[in-house]
Design an enzyme around this catalytic site. Structure first.
Site, PDB file in Angstrom:
ATOM      1  N   THR A  75       1.048  -1.284   0.141  1.00  0.00           N
ATOM      2  CA  THR A  75      -0.086   0.012   0.019  1.00  0.00           C
ATOM      3  C   THR A  75       0.879   1.386  -0.003  1.00  0.00           C
ATOM      4  OG1 THR A  75      -0.019   0.386   2.437  1.00  0.00           O
ATOM      5  CG2 THR A  75      -1.301  -1.224   1.423  1.00  0.00           C
ATOM      6  N   LYS A 129       7.146   3.920  -0.430  1.00  0.00           N
ATOM      7  CA  LYS A 129       8.273   4.753  -0.131  1.00  0.00           C
ATOM      8  C   LYS A 129       8.168   5.958   1.057  1.00  0.00           C
ATOM      9  CE  LYS A 129       8.394   5.196  -5.299  1.00  0.00           C
ATOM     10  NZ  LYS A 129       7.169   4.616  -5.300  1.00  0.00           N
ATOM     11  N   VAL A 164      12.740   2.294  -5.270  1.00  0.00           N
ATOM     12  CA  VAL A 164      13.691   3.106  -6.131  1.00  0.00           C
ATOM     13  C   VAL A 164      14.051   2.083  -7.290  1.00  0.00           C
ATOM     14  CG1 VAL A 164      15.407   4.576  -6.781  1.00  0.00           C
ATOM     15  CG2 VAL A 164      14.376   4.736  -4.534  1.00  0.00           C
ATOM     16  N   ALA A 176      12.053   0.309  -9.217  1.00  0.00           N
ATOM     17  CA  ALA A 176      11.271  -0.907  -9.278  1.00  0.00           C
ATOM     18  C   ALA A 176      12.145  -2.371  -8.994  1.00  0.00           C
ATOM     19  CB  ALA A 176      10.669  -1.026 -10.774  1.00  0.00           C
ATOM     20  N   GLU A 229       1.495   5.652  -8.955  1.00  0.00           N
ATOM     21  CA  GLU A 229       1.142   5.710  -7.648  1.00  0.00           C
ATOM     22  C   GLU A 229      -0.150   5.361  -7.521  1.00  0.00           C
ATOM     23  OE1 GLU A 229       3.548   5.770  -4.676  1.00  0.00           O
ATOM     24  OE2 GLU A 229       4.696   5.116  -6.661  1.00  0.00           O
ATOM     25  N   ASP A 279       6.457  11.945  -6.161  1.00  0.00           N
ATOM     26  CA  ASP A 279       7.222  10.609  -6.143  1.00  0.00           C
ATOM     27  C   ASP A 279       8.646  10.555  -6.370  1.00  0.00           C
ATOM     28  OD1 ASP A 279       7.000   7.624  -6.384  1.00  0.00           O
ATOM     29  OD2 ASP A 279       7.221   8.063  -8.508  1.00  0.00           O
ATOM     30  N   LYS A 286      12.125   9.471  -3.980  1.00  0.00           N
ATOM     31  CA  LYS A 286      13.310   8.669  -4.441  1.00  0.00           C
ATOM     32  C   LYS A 286      14.402   9.118  -4.076  1.00  0.00           C
ATOM     33  CE  LYS A 286      10.293   6.388  -7.788  1.00  0.00           C
ATOM     34  NZ  LYS A 286       9.813   5.981  -9.229  1.00  0.00           N
TER      35      LYS A 286
END
Length: 285
Positions: A133, A157, A187, A189, A246, A257, A261
């Site tokens: 989530t 994140k 970060v 994927a 997201e 986002d 990262k």
């Protein structure tokens, strides 16, 4: 998942000395017992939606492979929202993705993340919770889970880039309990960015001068897909349906986002930065 097992042996009364052969046999038996204990892993999942559902399907499809590799993995807990209320299902038998999605509130119980962690720890030497989530209430539980010795694996994140005090608490609890906080996928994927930066570079004495690249696969997809005559909103909807964005696409379009990262990687480099320290220029008004 690293496994730490403590064993205690109680000796009652004088024991006869063991022969060399008996000692070897005892060591082998002890090793076998430890290996048997190390195989069992109790899994909990928070958020059996698009990403979480795919994860459950993958685990179900590879169940035989895991067993062949000495891993007795069982999905024993799933948490979600049902009827607008926190909900969970905890049981020893494997909970399939179909069961989790089709379940009604009365099929489980009121959601309690601490109780779910305790349940998993009581069922196997190794317990891990996957959080798929982006929910703040779930993020607030990481420190507690890690303190209890429950491994946490997540693409979320918000903890890695959230308040530095919470981040440091999670790191400290992970170190003290031995539980792993796995956040590689926050970060890049599936690319090994975090691990490469921390273990292969920094821990071997290299100094990081600059980190650069395309930090948003979502924006990359959108602008590679967008063509004249297309509605921008349709491209975003398509990206969201495919699971590229997201949960709230505004995090991607607004630059939040990417900023998260950047903070995660900066902290890996030893910088004590907050999300508010990163300047953001939003793509949309």
């Amino acid at each position: 998942i690293n496994t730490r097992v403590r064993t205690q042996v109680a000796l009652r009364g004088p024991a006869a000395p063991l022969s060399c052969a008996s000692k070897v046999s005892a060591r082998r038996m002890h090793k076998a017992q430890l290996e048997m204990m190390a195989k069992k892993v109790a899994v909990g999942l928070v958020g059996p939606g698009l990403v979480g559902g795919c994860l459950l399907e993958q685990m179900e499809a590879t169940k035989a492979t895991l067993e062949a590799n000495g891993m007795e993995v069982s999905v024993m807990a799933v948490a979600d929202m049902k009827d607008g209320k926190p909900w969970m299902m905890c049981r020893e038998d494997w909970i399939t993705v179909k069961e989790a999605k089709a379940a009604k509130f009365e099929d489980g119980e009121a959601g309690d993340f601490a109780k779910m962690a305790d349940f998993l720890k009581s069922k196997a030497p190794n317990a891990v919770i996957f959080d798929t989530t982006a929910a703040e209430p779930v993020s607030e539980m990481y420190a507690t889970w890690l303190k209890k010795g429950v491994h946490v694996v997540t693409p979320n994140k918000k903890v890695g880039s959230g308040p530095i005090a919470r981040y440091n608490e999670c790191m400290q609890n992970s170190k003290e309990s031995g539980a792993i906080w796995g956040y590689e996928t926050t970060v890049g994927a599936g690319l090994p960015i975090v691990g490469t930066l921390k273990k292969d570079l920094l821990q071997t004495g290299d100094k990081i001068v600059k980190v650069e690249g395309i930090f948003s696969g979502t924006l990359s997809y959108i602008f590679n897909t967008f063509k004249p005559g297309m509605k921008f909103s349709d491209v975003i909807a398509d990206a969201k349906e495919k699971g590229f964005t997201e949960p709230d696409p505004r995090d991607d379009l607004g630059g939040v986002d990417v900023a998260r990262k950047v903070v995660i990687l900066a902290r890996e480099c030893g910088m004590n930065v907050e999300l508010s320290d990163v300047p953001i220029k939003s793509l949309v008004p």
